[in-house]
Design an enzyme around this catalytic site. Sequence first.
Site, mmCIF file in Angstrom:
data_model
loop_
_atom_site.group_PDB
_atom_site.id
_atom_site.type_symbol
_atom_site.label_atom_id
_atom_site.label_comp_id
_atom_site.label_asym_id
_atom_site.label_seq_id
_atom_site.Cartn_x
_atom_site.Cartn_y
_atom_site.Cartn_z
ATOM 1 N N ARG A 1 0.826 -1.220 0.000
ATOM 2 C CA ARG A 1 0.000 0.000 0.000
ATOM 3 C C ARG A 1 0.854 1.260 0.000
ATOM 4 O O ARG A 1 0.415 2.318 -0.450
ATOM 5 C CB ARG A 1 -0.936 0.002 1.217
ATOM 6 N N TYR B 1 -7.458 15.402 -6.845
ATOM 7 C CA TYR B 1 -7.646 16.760 -6.305
ATOM 8 C C TYR B 1 -6.870 16.913 -5.016
ATOM 9 O O TYR B 1 -6.641 15.949 -4.292
ATOM 10 C CB TYR B 1 -9.133 17.079 -6.056
HETATM 11 O O1 FEC Z 1 -6.210 13.572 8.483
HETATM 12 C C1 FEC Z 1 -5.911 12.785 7.559
HETATM 13 O O2 FEC Z 1 -5.210 11.758 7.711
HETATM 14 C C2 FEC Z 1 -6.460 13.120 6.238
HETATM 15 C C3 FEC Z 1 -5.945 12.302 5.081
HETATM 16 C C4 FEC Z 1 -7.133 11.834 4.282
HETATM 17 C C5 FEC Z 1 -7.862 12.572 3.405
HETATM 18 C C6 FEC Z 1 -8.870 11.703 2.871
HETATM 19 C C7 FEC Z 1 -9.821 12.084 1.975
HETATM 20 C C8 FEC Z 1 -10.577 11.229 1.243
HETATM 21 N N1 FEC Z 1 -10.618 9.866 1.390
HETATM 22 C C9 FEC Z 1 -11.450 9.329 0.442
HETATM 23 C C10 FEC Z 1 -11.706 8.005 0.237
HETATM 24 C C11 FEC Z 1 -11.390 7.007 1.123
HETATM 25 C C12 FEC Z 1 -11.743 5.612 0.958
HETATM 26 C C13 FEC Z 1 -11.287 4.949 2.080
HETATM 27 C C14 FEC Z 1 -10.641 5.920 2.920
HETATM 28 C C15 FEC Z 1 -10.043 5.641 4.162
HETATM 29 C C16 FEC Z 1 -9.164 6.508 4.771
HETATM 30 C C17 FEC Z 1 -8.381 6.175 5.945
HETATM 31 C C18 FEC Z 1 -7.546 7.248 6.211
HETATM 32 C C19 FEC Z 1 -7.860 8.269 5.217
HETATM 33 N N2 FEC Z 1 -8.865 7.785 4.401
HETATM 34 FE FE1 FEC Z 1 -9.819 8.834 2.962
HETATM 35 N N3 FEC Z 1 -8.740 10.444 3.421
HETATM 36 C C20 FEC Z 1 -7.690 10.508 4.313
HETATM 37 C C21 FEC Z 1 -7.257 9.491 5.133
HETATM 38 N N4 FEC Z 1 -10.704 7.139 2.316
HETATM 39 C C22 FEC Z 1 -6.516 7.409 7.307
HETATM 40 C C23 FEC Z 1 -8.478 4.865 6.747
HETATM 41 C C24 FEC Z 1 -7.297 4.024 6.546
HETATM 42 C C25 FEC Z 1 -7.105 3.627 5.120
HETATM 43 O O3 FEC Z 1 -7.898 2.808 4.627
HETATM 44 O O4 FEC Z 1 -6.153 4.150 4.474
HETATM 45 C C26 FEC Z 1 -11.443 3.444 2.387
HETATM 46 C C27 FEC Z 1 -10.221 2.737 1.887
HETATM 47 C C28 FEC Z 1 -10.370 1.230 2.026
HETATM 48 O O5 FEC Z 1 -10.150 0.720 3.138
HETATM 49 O O6 FEC Z 1 -10.710 0.600 0.993
HETATM 50 C C29 FEC Z 1 -12.465 5.036 -0.266
HETATM 51 C C30 FEC Z 1 -11.989 10.415 -0.353
HETATM 52 C C31 FEC Z 1 -11.478 11.581 0.159
HETATM 53 C C32 FEC Z 1 -11.750 13.024 -0.278
HETATM 54 C C33 FEC Z 1 -13.177 13.433 -0.003
HETATM 55 C C34 FEC Z 1 -13.474 13.844 1.400
HETATM 56 O O7 FEC Z 1 -14.618 14.278 1.615
HETATM 57 O O8 FEC Z 1 -12.595 13.779 2.271
HETATM 58 C C35 FEC Z 1 -12.965 10.258 -1.496
HETATM 59 C C36 FEC Z 1 -7.657 14.029 3.052
#
Ligand code: FEC
Length: 282
Positions: free
Chosen positions: A162, A176
């Site tokens: 990953r 974006y």
């Molecule tokens: O504070 C931070 O760490 C922010 C970093 C961060 C942003 C962010 C924005 C988006 N994500 C989107 C889609 C997904 C999908 C999965 C998912 C899971 C996570 C996890 C972390 C994480 N996201 Fe995130 N996202 C950020 C961080 N996100 C940490 C949980 C651990 C991991 O799985 O990596 C599910 C993935 C899976 O397990 O299959 C899909 C989207 C956005 C932008 C839109 C919004 O409204 O934020 C879409 C910044």
Amino acid sequence: MEESQLSELPGVPLTLEGSCVLHQMFHFDWNAWKGVSFEQRHGIETGAVELFGRWEEGSKQEHPNQSAVFSLIGHKGDLILIHFRESFQALNQVELDLAQTAFYDYLELKHSYVSVVELGLYESSRKTWEAASAKGLEPNTPEFRAEVEASLERASAAMAPRLYPAIPEAKYLCFYPMDRLRAEAKNWYMVPFAERQRMMHEHGLIGRRYGDVVKQIISGSIGMDDWEWGVDLFAQDPVVFKKLIYEMRFDEVSAVYALFGQFFLGVRLPIENLTHWLAGKL
Ligand code: FEC
């Protein structure tokens, strides 16, 4: 862990870093290209296909070191190139190699984004800190930090696929940049760790519902580019981007704390099709 000790812990979640990432958005000079003779075109195309082909294939080593080309939809440009490399120096070399090609004469760089693949460990940060504390180590001492570092190294090895991802083969890309809000009344960076952890957990739950249809790569860019994160989403059906992002807008962490930059939507352009694209066919 005692509450007094918890307050000494860093507010910043533990993160793992992987591939260095560069996005390049280009305008292609169609007018100049139309004036190029057939023979000249052939030479320029061959050079570009050879270089991009090598980049697209990447390496078979642990680090894929891959690039991919997407045909950009809309006025923000014509091509988006994304490069994942093992160092920022290697990314800079990519820029220089590209600049040496004859193809580059027809490209105008409109935008770019530099970042590094980031796995945010909101879920496990606290456990890691507690485990170090349970060994009798005081937070913020060199011994405590060394214990946490050792744990991160183990996690890094386990998460290598990953952290150093191959570029997904999906047909569409949505990219974006994003920030978390730092306003007077609402400031993500002033929210207690446990609250942020709860919100990120809920974010992950929504994201995982789309796990089958979207591949997401989050890269961190604090100190590297103008926004705090880059979000790359890959899917076969671009409508899924709208559905996922729309659903997330209602989720607390996005509804209250998310700020978005420009969105870029591209269609994958396998390098073997570059010659077609240059003749006006996808
Ligand atoms: O504070 C931070 O760490 C922010 C970093 C961060 C942003 C962010 C924005 C988006 N994500 C989107 C889609 C997904 C999908 C999965 C998912 C899971 C996570 C996890 C972390 C994480 N996201 Fe995130 N996202 C950020 C961080 N996100 C940490 C949980 C651990 C991991 O799985 O990596 C599910 C993935 C899976 O397990 O299959 C899909 C989207 C956005 C932008 C839109 C919004 O409204 O934020 C879409 C910044």
